[in-house]
Design a protein around this motif. Sequence first.
Motif, mmCIF file in Angstrom:
data_model
loop_
_atom_site.group_PDB
_atom_site.id
_atom_site.type_symbol
_atom_site.label_atom_id
_atom_site.label_comp_id
_atom_site.label_asym_id
_atom_site.label_seq_id
_atom_site.Cartn_x
_atom_site.Cartn_y
_atom_site.Cartn_z
ATOM 1 N N ASP A 1 0.865 -1.438 -0.068
ATOM 2 C CA ASP A 1 0.145 0.134 -0.008
ATOM 3 C C ASP A 1 0.756 1.354 -0.022
ATOM 4 N N ASP A 2 0.239 2.551 0.284
ATOM 5 C CA ASP A 2 1.053 3.729 0.010
ATOM 6 C C ASP A 2 2.097 3.803 1.103
ATOM 7 N N ASP A 3 1.744 3.312 2.349
ATOM 8 C CA ASP A 3 2.598 3.499 3.492
ATOM 9 C C ASP A 3 3.784 2.113 3.445
ATOM 10 N N GLY A 4 3.630 1.483 2.456
ATOM 11 C CA GLY A 4 4.644 0.332 2.472
ATOM 12 C C GLY A 4 4.298 -0.999 3.169
ATOM 13 N N ASN A 5 2.936 -1.117 3.551
ATOM 14 C CA ASN A 5 2.703 -2.263 3.996
ATOM 15 C C ASN A 5 2.264 -3.323 3.051
ATOM 16 N N VAL A 6 2.488 -4.524 3.402
ATOM 17 C CA VAL A 6 2.215 -5.543 2.258
ATOM 18 C C VAL A 6 0.783 -5.710 2.142
ATOM 19 N N ALA A 7 0.235 -5.713 0.788
ATOM 20 C CA ALA A 7 -0.962 -5.759 0.674
ATOM 21 C C ALA A 7 -1.793 -6.784 0.075
ATOM 22 N N VAL A 8 -0.974 -8.068 0.235
ATOM 23 C CA VAL A 8 -1.293 -9.296 -0.156
ATOM 24 C C VAL A 8 -2.280 -9.786 1.058
ATOM 25 N N LYS A 9 -3.534 -10.225 0.669
ATOM 26 C CA LYS A 9 -4.492 -10.833 1.735
ATOM 27 C C LYS A 9 -4.041 -12.187 1.977
ATOM 28 N N GLY A 10 -4.544 -12.425 3.335
ATOM 29 C CA GLY A 10 -4.416 -13.731 4.151
ATOM 30 C C GLY A 10 -2.895 -13.927 4.539
ATOM 31 N N LEU A 11 -2.357 -13.132 4.815
ATOM 32 C CA LEU A 11 -0.873 -13.415 5.529
ATOM 33 C C LEU A 11 -1.004 -13.188 6.874
ATOM 34 N N HIS A 12 -0.112 -14.108 7.545
ATOM 35 C CA HIS A 12 -0.309 -14.183 9.013
ATOM 36 C C HIS A 12 0.700 -12.842 9.562
ATOM 37 N N GLU A 13 0.336 -12.419 10.890
ATOM 38 C CA GLU A 13 1.152 -11.676 11.569
ATOM 39 C C GLU A 13 1.269 -12.194 13.041
ATOM 40 N N SER A 14 2.473 -12.027 13.542
ATOM 41 C CA SER A 14 2.643 -12.701 15.113
ATOM 42 C C SER A 14 2.940 -11.460 15.930
ATOM 43 N N VAL A 15 3.341 -11.792 17.128
ATOM 44 C CA VAL A 15 3.810 -10.409 18.120
ATOM 45 C C VAL A 15 5.406 -10.497 18.268
ATOM 46 N N ALA A 16 6.118 -9.640 18.150
ATOM 47 C CA ALA A 16 7.505 -9.420 18.507
ATOM 48 C C ALA A 16 7.725 -9.330 19.994
ATOM 49 N N ALA A 17 9.114 -9.605 20.139
ATOM 50 C CA ALA A 17 9.700 -9.183 21.517
ATOM 51 C C ALA A 17 9.743 -7.526 21.748
ATOM 52 N N ASP A 18 9.468 -7.306 22.895
ATOM 53 C CA ASP A 18 9.330 -6.049 23.299
ATOM 54 C C ASP A 18 10.598 -5.202 23.468
ATOM 55 N N VAL A 19 11.113 -4.845 22.656
ATOM 56 C CA VAL A 19 12.499 -4.013 22.683
ATOM 57 C C VAL A 19 12.427 -2.779 21.986
ATOM 58 N N ASP A 20 13.247 -1.933 22.256
ATOM 59 C CA ASP A 20 13.516 -0.591 21.693
ATOM 60 C C ASP A 20 14.410 -0.392 20.617
ATOM 61 N N TYR A 21 13.675 -0.428 19.542
ATOM 62 C CA TYR A 21 14.492 -0.036 18.296
ATOM 63 C C TYR A 21 14.294 1.169 17.650
ATOM 64 N N THR A 22 15.125 2.267 18.052
ATOM 65 C CA THR A 22 14.961 3.598 17.561
ATOM 66 C C THR A 22 15.170 3.798 16.219
ATOM 67 N N PRO A 23 14.567 4.924 15.743
ATOM 68 C CA PRO A 23 14.702 5.171 14.284
ATOM 69 C C PRO A 23 15.999 5.621 14.160
ATOM 70 N N GLU A 24 16.831 6.118 15.020
ATOM 71 C CA GLU A 24 18.287 6.467 14.881
ATOM 72 C C GLU A 24 19.094 5.183 14.374
ATOM 73 N N ARG A 25 18.653 4.298 15.102
ATOM 74 C CA ARG A 25 19.530 3.033 15.161
ATOM 75 C C ARG A 25 19.066 2.463 13.810
ATOM 76 N N VAL A 26 17.881 2.390 13.473
ATOM 77 C CA VAL A 26 17.552 1.939 11.924
ATOM 78 C C VAL A 26 18.353 2.412 11.159
ATOM 79 N N ARG A 27 18.390 3.839 11.016
ATOM 80 C CA ARG A 27 19.198 4.696 10.007
ATOM 81 C C ARG A 27 20.752 4.359 10.048
ATOM 82 N N ALA A 28 21.184 4.008 11.425
ATOM 83 C CA ALA A 28 22.620 3.885 11.436
ATOM 84 C C ALA A 28 23.001 2.448 11.264
ATOM 85 N N ASP A 29 21.931 1.454 11.438
ATOM 86 C CA ASP A 29 22.254 -0.051 10.993
ATOM 87 C C ASP A 29 22.177 -0.317 9.735
#
Length: 446
Positions: free
Chosen positions: A234-262
Amino acid sequence: MSDLVQRVRDVLPSVRADLEDLVRIESVWADPQRRPEVQRSAEAVSKLLSDAGFGDVRIVAEGGAPAVIARHPAPDGAPTVLLYAHHDVQPEGDATAWRSAPFEPTERDGRLYGRGTADDKAGIATHLAAFRAHGGNPPVGVTVFVEGEEESGSPSLSRLLAAHKDALAADVIVIADSDNWSTDTPSLTVSLRGLADCVVEVATLDHGLHSGMWGGVVPDALTVLVRLLASLHDDDGNVAVKGLHESVAADVDYTPERVRADTGLLDGVREIGSGSVAQRLWAKPAITVIGIDTTPIGTSSNTLIPSARAKVSMRVAPGGDAAEHLAALTRHLEQHAPWGARVTVTPGDVGQPYAIDASGPVYDAAREAFREAWGADAVDTGVGGSIPFIAAFAGAFPDAKILVTGVEDPDTQAHSINESLHLGVLERAATAEALLLDKLGSHRRR
């Protein structure tokens, strides 16, 4: 424990020398011209394990790359621990883009650079260090299994597990092929996404046409393909295919700054998708176009292209079924072709995701070993990538406890140019594994 820690430090110089020798072997199974190097790598690993004190060492193959199995029997009443790594590596890519020769290990600023220094010949080094630190006589049984085609998707692994199931049977399986939260904080990987991929081909004409004479009346295949691939998000970059599974991730702090650096995300480029970084990276499906076949720019002409194709790779969240997700992706591609273009989807590889219940005495021992070796508690993390063979191990040995560890860190650049191993992480990972073997043996003695 302090004596064991010191013994790890004592053996590390020889372990590093052995690691460097392994890195010099161009064990790229994906390259048919270098398959003799994979055999040479297996022979080198076999000799290292024999010299370390394993009495039963063999090189095996079941229609694929050579793997090495080494066994040290368990004392009476002690568990057996299977230590996994792989000796094959990714192709080096453009060798001129490396700061140093890809198959000549080179130290810079506390990191050892070279293809396979981290992924995953450092896993072999970790196992060697832990075993040598115990003087070749740990308080548990130890089986080392070093695979030779993991970077090609482990196509013969199921046959290896079936043919050598008795030799590989273990109470605890340690898979040293993952990463750490940082160079100072270890990780225990508790979930891994699965993988499914396919090739989609679109066709609009039975031959090319002059674009000036027919452009604007009939569609060219590349434009159709681009529009079809764009429908996957979709326009936000989410997968638009129907019927796919989503689970729950571990609760960790992954900051935007770390994403950009990594990641090296360029200035002005935004993240895609919704939800936390951990949720998007570890617990949601992801779709990536990893290749396109069409006319190269250098040979292009004013012609409507009759057909074009792309390879689409999908990551499957833990709890989903990779085969069902591939079927959903196929339906989407077949149903969303613009202007009635013909679509042909050819299925590719499928690897199942996996989630680990990291509770109980074995995991308590692992966390304690991490804490003592690293001076920090391990962070429970997911892995955005796929290690499909973990599901194969779980299927073959359903009663075994599986620990997914590793020697990589955010700057390792596995699979990329300038892959490197942080030498401090190698020491801490080897120390943690040596301590783990001791603690698992202590459970028997109590």
